[in-house]
Design a protein around this motif. Structure first.
Motif, PDB file in Angstrom:
ATOM      1  N   ALA A 168       2.202  -3.537  -8.586  1.00  0.00           N
ATOM      2  CA  ALA A 168       2.249  -2.122  -8.961  1.00  0.00           C
ATOM      3  C   ALA A 168       2.663  -1.257  -7.772  1.00  0.00           C
ATOM      4  O   ALA A 168       3.478  -0.330  -7.918  1.00  0.00           O
ATOM      5  CB  ALA A 168       0.894  -1.674  -9.511  1.00  0.00           C
ATOM      6  N   VAL A 169       2.119  -1.547  -6.588  1.00  0.00           N
ATOM      7  CA  VAL A 169       2.484  -0.803  -5.380  1.00  0.00           C
ATOM      8  C   VAL A 169       3.973  -1.021  -5.088  1.00  0.00           C
ATOM      9  O   VAL A 169       4.715  -0.067  -4.816  1.00  0.00           O
ATOM     10  CB  VAL A 169       1.599  -1.215  -4.182  1.00  0.00           C
ATOM     11  N   TRP A 170       4.421  -2.275  -5.131  1.00  0.00           N
ATOM     12  CA  TRP A 170       5.840  -2.598  -4.897  1.00  0.00           C
ATOM     13  C   TRP A 170       6.729  -1.782  -5.851  1.00  0.00           C
ATOM     14  O   TRP A 170       7.691  -1.144  -5.424  1.00  0.00           O
ATOM     15  CB  TRP A 170       6.052  -4.097  -5.090  1.00  0.00           C
ATOM     16  N   SER A 225      11.031  -4.880   2.306  1.00  0.00           N
ATOM     17  CA  SER A 225      11.422  -6.250   2.638  1.00  0.00           C
ATOM     18  C   SER A 225      11.232  -7.145   1.420  1.00  0.00           C
ATOM     19  O   SER A 225      10.186  -7.114   0.768  1.00  0.00           O
ATOM     20  CB  SER A 225      10.564  -6.778   3.796  1.00  0.00           C
ATOM     21  N   GLU A 226      12.227  -7.963   1.143  1.00  0.00           N
ATOM     22  CA  GLU A 226      12.163  -8.893   0.012  1.00  0.00           C
ATOM     23  C   GLU A 226      11.049  -9.931   0.181  1.00  0.00           C
ATOM     24  O   GLU A 226      10.617 -10.536  -0.795  1.00  0.00           O
ATOM     25  CB  GLU A 226      13.508  -9.588  -0.197  1.00  0.00           C
ATOM     26  N   LEU A 227      10.566 -10.122   1.402  1.00  0.00           N
ATOM     27  CA  LEU A 227       9.458 -11.064   1.620  1.00  0.00           C
ATOM     28  C   LEU A 227       8.184 -10.611   0.913  1.00  0.00           C
ATOM     29  O   LEU A 227       7.272 -11.405   0.702  1.00  0.00           O
ATOM     30  CB  LEU A 227       9.170 -11.223   3.114  1.00  0.00           C
ATOM     31  N   TYR A 228       8.141  -9.322   0.549  1.00  0.00           N
ATOM     32  CA  TYR A 228       6.963  -8.757  -0.107  1.00  0.00           C
ATOM     33  C   TYR A 228       7.184  -8.518  -1.601  1.00  0.00           C
ATOM     34  O   TYR A 228       6.329  -7.917  -2.254  1.00  0.00           O
ATOM     35  CB  TYR A 228       6.539  -7.459   0.592  1.00  0.00           C
ATOM     36  N   ALA A 229       8.295  -8.987  -2.132  1.00  0.00           N
ATOM     37  CA  ALA A 229       8.563  -8.810  -3.561  1.00  0.00           C
ATOM     38  C   ALA A 229       7.545  -9.605  -4.373  1.00  0.00           C
ATOM     39  O   ALA A 229       7.143 -10.712  -3.983  1.00  0.00           O
ATOM     40  CB  ALA A 229       9.976  -9.289  -3.898  1.00  0.00           C
ATOM     41  N   PRO A 230       7.100  -9.056  -5.506  1.00  0.00           N
ATOM     42  CA  PRO A 230       6.185  -9.811  -6.378  1.00  0.00           C
ATOM     43  C   PRO A 230       6.814 -11.169  -6.730  1.00  0.00           C
ATOM     44  O   PRO A 230       8.009 -11.268  -6.990  1.00  0.00           O
ATOM     45  CB  PRO A 230       6.054  -8.919  -7.614  1.00  0.00           C
TER      46      PRO A 230
END
Length: 170
Positions: free
Chosen positions: A100-102, A113-118
């Motif tokens: 939800a935050v993303w 950063s894509e490293l933090y994508a769901p």
């Protein structure tokens, strides 16, 4: 990547991680605290090159950045580059909140950063950024001695360590 939305832990969990940092330092493992006295034990929900705190706060206006989620750190892990971390058991509540935050931040036009994508993000609390190879096994052993660590999310901040910025979020 220099900025993140960091979630902080309750006092008991934070103290346990500080004791772990001391044990790692005694084994000649550099910890986050040694990088900067401003580092706190945390879990980063998102990372980016830049995060503007007012834009983040506006995007999350009706979504608490730091809901009182319970975490149970159950394992030690290592990312490429000898980054040592503690991993919480992934709960539906944690993964749903992070997604939800993303989504909210992306909708606000913030480049993350894509490293933090769901579906890609690995929930973790970093212990060391570069564990020396000769002490890697000892560092992991010391982390495992402290597990499990139970924690409750207590607060959040937008942090940019490169620019020495920390803005608490409601």
């Amino acid at each position: 990547m220099g900025a993140a939305l960091e979630l902080y832990f309750d006092g008991v969990a934070e103290r346990r991680i500080h004791v772990l940092w001391n044990a790692l330092a005694a084994a000649e493992v550099p910890t986050l605290r040694q990088l900067s006295r401003r580092h706190r034990p945390h879990l980063s929900l998102v990372g980016a090159e830049l995060l503007d705190a007012p834009t983040v706060a506006k995007a999350l206006a009706d979504l608490p950045a730091a809901p009182p989620l319970r975490l149970s750190f159950q394992y030690a892990g290592q990312f490429v580059g000898r980054v040592l971390f503690l991993g919480p058991a992934p709960s539906t509540a944690l993964l749903t909140h992070q997604a939800a935050v993303w989504r909210r931040l992306c909708e606000a036009g913030i480049e993350l950063s894509e490293l933090y994508a769901p579906g890609v993000w690995v929930p973790h609390a970093t212990m060391s950024m570069r564990v020396p190879r000769p002490v890697l096994a000892e560092a992991i052993r010391r982390c495992l001695e402290f597990l499990p660590i139970e924690a409750t999310i207590s607060s959040a901040a937008v942090v940019d360590h490169k620019r020495d910025v920390r803005v608490p979020l409601p």
